[in-house]
Every structure is written in structure tokens, then in C-alpha cells.
Design an enzyme around this catalytic site. Structure first.
Site, short mmCIF file in Angstrom:
data_model
loop_
_atom_site.label_atom_id
_atom_site.label_comp_id
_atom_site.label_asym_id
_atom_site.label_seq_id
_atom_site.Cartn_x
_atom_site.Cartn_y
_atom_site.Cartn_z
N GLU A 1 27.81 22.65 56.59
CA GLU A 1 29.03 22.70 57.55
C GLU A 1 28.32 22.92 59.06
O GLU A 1 27.51 23.60 59.36
CB GLU A 1 29.53 24.23 57.29
CG GLU A 1 30.94 24.26 57.92
CD GLU A 1 32.08 25.05 57.02
OE1 GLU A 1 32.61 24.70 56.22
OE2 GLU A 1 31.75 26.36 57.30
N GLU B 1 40.57 24.92 47.59
CA GLU B 1 39.76 26.08 47.52
C GLU B 1 40.54 27.17 46.74
O GLU B 1 41.72 27.51 47.16
CB GLU B 1 39.54 26.43 49.03
CG GLU B 1 38.78 27.70 49.03
CD GLU B 1 38.35 28.08 50.67
OE1 GLU B 1 37.72 27.19 50.89
OE2 GLU B 1 38.73 29.11 50.94
N ASN C 1 35.78 30.01 46.81
CA ASN C 1 35.39 30.73 47.81
C ASN C 1 34.64 32.12 47.53
O ASN C 1 35.41 32.91 47.16
CB ASN C 1 36.05 30.69 48.99
CG ASN C 1 35.66 30.94 50.57
OD1 ASN C 1 34.42 31.32 50.67
ND2 ASN C 1 36.38 30.94 51.38
N GLU D 1 31.12 28.04 47.44
CA GLU D 1 31.63 28.02 48.96
C GLU D 1 30.75 29.59 49.39
O GLU D 1 31.67 30.58 48.63
CB GLU D 1 32.58 27.71 49.20
CG GLU D 1 33.35 26.51 48.81
CD GLU D 1 34.70 26.41 49.35
OE1 GLU D 1 35.54 25.30 49.13
OE2 GLU D 1 35.32 27.47 49.74
N SER D 2 30.34 29.55 50.40
CA SER D 2 30.07 30.64 51.36
C SER D 2 29.03 31.75 50.83
O SER D 2 28.86 31.74 49.56
CB SER D 2 31.23 31.53 51.54
OG SER D 2 32.34 30.63 52.03
O1 IGP Z 1 28.94 30.11 56.48
P1 IGP Z 1 29.10 30.18 55.01
O2 IGP Z 1 29.12 31.73 54.44
O3 IGP Z 1 27.83 29.66 54.50
O4 IGP Z 1 30.43 29.58 54.33
C1 IGP Z 1 30.58 28.22 54.75
C2 IGP Z 1 31.93 27.85 54.27
O5 IGP Z 1 32.12 28.07 52.81
C3 IGP Z 1 33.04 28.71 54.94
O6 IGP Z 1 32.86 28.40 56.46
C4 IGP Z 1 34.45 28.74 54.49
C5 IGP Z 1 34.78 28.36 53.15
N1 IGP Z 1 36.38 28.20 53.15
C6 IGP Z 1 36.84 28.08 54.34
C7 IGP Z 1 38.01 28.23 54.76
C8 IGP Z 1 38.32 28.13 56.27
C9 IGP Z 1 37.22 28.39 57.32
C10 IGP Z 1 35.98 28.42 56.57
C11 IGP Z 1 35.54 28.31 55.31
#
Ligand code: IGP
Length: 396
Positions: free
Chosen positions: A180, A292, A314, A350-351
Site C-alpha cells: 500500500e 472488506e 481487516n 489486511e492491516s
Molecule cells: O498500514 P497497515 O496496518 O498495514 O494497513 C494497510 C491497510 O490494510 C489499511 O490501510 C486499510 C485497510 N482497509 C482500509 C480501508 C480504508 C483505509 C485504509 C484501510
């Protein structure tokens, strides 16, 4: 303290000076008062448009046909209420717009509404969505759907997002990386001061990313559609996910016109019917959809929708910002995981992924792709960041 604003019911705006003062409503510290007979002026977008014309000085008459307007008033409120009802039955807590519904009280010839907390966003996701609604309405005015569709038709053909994920997974035996391009976030602030989106995108591609995700929200993530376009035009070959808060189908066309190959649809803010409808449009214009989810209810809703090929789990709760990577495992356990495998859906973790152990953990849980921002973008050299995240070079 409380201000009372009055306007007569049979007002003809051209008889008034062009100042908006005479025919707008004043939200005072706590209460909004207005004459009942004029309630439609504030209630209907078309009337509001006319009203703003009046503030430009042009002459307009608003015929006072109360019965017609009242019928419309009721209809509008019914539609709003039924949408709220549908969202509620689907377990959606995020309100798509501030609830500016019918007034709570009638006192003599006045209606008054407590300016209650109901019109204040309850969490960051709600705030983002309310802002997005206004932002999209303004953008739509500048670029109506007709001209946008033409731009979509001549955009460079979309790239195969899912194909790229599958190819990478098969090649490396590890989850395919969606890296990202993320400058900032409301929870973490600015992640990288010297932020050059094209340079970062190229570094990701060099490091073995299968696809890229580009944040386009400006207000909360300091992203932009210019970044998306610039990356697309710089010769980066990875398919691109437009990371936006999609609340309106118009945004799908806009994303495609700006070079996106995929878009994110967030189940926490979209009703099932919206997801279905938007997925159909995406198919028509060649966009891949990543839906998501964050909890079991959202996952179950999405699993009932036909044609979903890609689901992102997420690990961050967008209402509280809490991150817990065991969420991925939780949502893939038991029957749900089985159903996902049967349907051949690719799951994206994700994340909150920072280490090879994190990657191994979500892979074990069943994901075939991961979406990573912070841990890569913060690295001096994002190419090396990818090798550090996977514990090995995945670019070969
Ligand atoms: O920075 P991270 O923790 O690696 O996360 C990336 C991504 O999953 C995250 O930016 C994200 C997941 N879903 C979203 C929806 C909107 C904005 C941002 C996101």
C-alpha cells in the site's frame, strides 16, 4: 441564546434582498426553529438548490403548494427510514448521512429540533463517510456521470488483479503481496515525510509486490487520485487497487477513469444491495472488487452475495482503530472457512502485519494474499522492507 428565525410561507424570493439571511435557517447553539409552513425549503435538495440560486441574486419564486410538498416530505422521510431499517436488519451501525430527519417537536406554529448528538458522527468511520458523501456530491457536479463514462471508455484497459495475486502465490508459495502506497492515516498520523508515491510504488514492484493499493482519500489519508494516475503513468505494471471509501457508484467510474484496476467496497458502510449493484457495475467496466469485512456478521452477509471473488479481512476496527491480527483467524474458522474454500474465494489479510511470524500466522489461517501499508512504507527502502516482512527475498 436561542435564536428564532421566521419567514412567511408565501414568500417570493425575488421580493427579498439577495442576502441569504432572510430565508435560511439558523442552527443556533442548541435549537433550530423555523416556521412549519416553510419546512420544505430546508427539506428538499431541489428547493435548496433554488434557494442558493436566490442567494446569487437571481429571481425565483417558490410556489407554496403545501399538499404536494408535504406528500414529498413524507415520501422522502419514508425512504430514509426504510433505508435505515434495512441497514439495521443487516447489522450495519454506520449511518451513511447525518440524520436530519423530521423535527422532534411541534410547538404552536413552530417546529423545533434539538440539535442533538445524533448529528455528530459517532466514530471516525462515520465521520469519513459523511465527509465523503459531501465530497462526492461536489465532484459529481464538476464531472457528471455522462462525461465520466466517456473517460472510462478510453482509459487504458484494466489489468488482471486476481490473476496477479494467483500467479504470485503459485510462484512463491507465500501470500501474494498487495503493497500500500500510504502517506498517513487518522490512527497513525504521517507515516513518511519524504513521500514520493511513484518512487515507493516502483520500490514495491521491485521487491516482488503482486499488486499495489493506492490511498486516494485526501482528507484523512493524505492520498490522491493524482498519485494513482501518476503511478499508472510511470510504467508500473502491478495492477492497482483504488483505496477509497466508496459510497456512490459514480466513484467506481471515476476510479476506472483514473487508472484503477480494482476497488475496495467496505461492508461496514454498504448495504447488501449496494454491494450487489456496485459489483455489477464493476464487472461491466472491468474493475475487480475487493470486499472488506471486519466481523462475522459482515463476513456472513458477503458470503451470501453471488459473484464475490475477493474478500479482505481487516484486522483493524475502523471505528476504534484497534488492531488484532487474530481477527483473520477468527473469521476463517469452521464453517465460514469451509464455505470460502468451496466458493473458491481468495481471502486477503489486511492491516497490522509487521513480521514474518505475522505473515505465517495469517497464511496458516487461510489467506492467500496480504495487504500491507505501514510496515513497508516506513522503511527507508521499501524494497528491503518487503524482504524483511517475508523473511526472504520474494522478488526472484
Ligand atoms: O498500514 P497497515 O496496518 O498495514 O494497513 C494497510 C491497510 O490494510 C489499511 O490501510 C486499510 C485497510 N482497509 C482500509 C480501508 C480504508 C483505509 C485504509 C484501510
Amino acid at each position: 441564546m436561542h435564536e428564532l428565525i421566521c419567514a412567511t410561507s408565501s414568500v417570493s424570493f425575488n421580493s427579498l434582498p439577495s442576502s441569504p439571511v432572510n430565508h435560511t435557517f439558523y442552527d443556533t447553539t442548541r435549537f433550530t426553529f423555523r416556521f412549519l409552513k416553510n419546512k420544505h425549503i430546508a427539506s428538499f435538495p431541489c428547493m435548496r438548490a433554488q434557494q442558493s440560486e436566490a442567494t446569487d441574486g437571481s429571481a425565483i419564486n417558490i410556489a407554496s403548494d403545501d399538499s404536494k410538498v408535504d406528500a414529498l416530505d413524507i415520501k422522502e422521510s419514508k425512504v430514509k427510514n426504510s433505508q435505515i431499517d434495512i441497514a439495521a436488519t443487516q447489522g450495519i451501525k454506520i449511518r451513511r448521512r447525518p440524520p436530519t430527519g423530521p423535527p422532534l417537536h411541534h410547538v404552536g406554529p413552530f417546529e423545533f429540533r434539538l440539535q442533538n448528538e445524533g448529528n455528530t458522527p459517532r466514530n471516525i468511520l462515520e465521520e469519513i463517510v459523511w465527509n465523503k458523501d459531501t465530497e462526492v456530491a461536489q465532484m459529481r457536479e464538476k464531472k457528471p456521470l455522462g462525461s465520466l463514462k466517456k473517460a472510462t471508455d478510453i482509459a487504458a484497459p484494466p489489468r488482471d488483479f486476481i490473476g496477479a495475486l494467483k500467479a504470485s502465490y503459485e510462484k512463491t508459495g507465500m501470500p501474494a503481496l498487495i503493497a500500500e502506497v500510504k502517506k498517513a492515516s487518522p490512527s497513525r498520523g504521517v507515516l513518511r515525510e519524504d513521500f514520493d508515491p511513484v518512487e515507493i510504488a516502483k520500490a514495491y514492484e521491485k521487491g516482488g509486490a503482486a499488486c499495489l493499493s493506492v490511498l486516494t482519500d485526501a482528507k484523512y489519508f493524505q492520498g490522491s487520485f493524482e498519485n494513482l494516475e501518476a503511478i499508472r503513468n510511470a510504467g508500473v505494471k502491478c495492477p492497482l487497487l483504488c483505496k477509497e471509501f466508496i459510497v456512490d457508484a459514480w466513484q467506481l467510474y471515476y476510479a476506472r477513469a483514473k487508472g484503477a484496476d480494482a476497488v475496495l467496497l467496505i461492508a461496514a458502510i454498504l448495504q447488501d444491495l449496494d454491494i450487489k449493484y456496485m459489483t455489477k457495475i464493476c464487472k461491466m467496466i472491468g474493475l475487480t472488487v475487493l470486499v472488506e469485512v471486519h466481523d462475522e456478521n459482515e463476513m456472513d452477509r458477503v458470503l451470501e452475495i453471488d459473484g464475490i471473488q475477493l474478500i479482505g479481512i481487516n484486522n483493524r476496527n475502523l471505528e476504534t482503530f484497534e488492531v488484532d491480527i487474530s481477527n483473520t483467524e477468527k473469521l476463517l474458522e469452521g464453517e465460514r472457512g469451509e464455505k470460502i474454500r468451496q466458493k473458491g474465494i481468495i481471502v486477503v489479510g489486511e492491516s497490522g502485519l509487521f513480521t514474518p511470524a505475522d505473515v505465517a500466522y495469517v497464511q496458516e489461517a487461510g489467506v492467500k494474499a496480504i495487504l500491507v501499508g505501514e510496515s513497508l512504507v516506513k522503511q527507508e527502502d521499501p524494497t528491503k522492507g518487503i524482504a524483511l516482512l517475508f523473511g526472504k527475498d520474494i522478488s526472484a
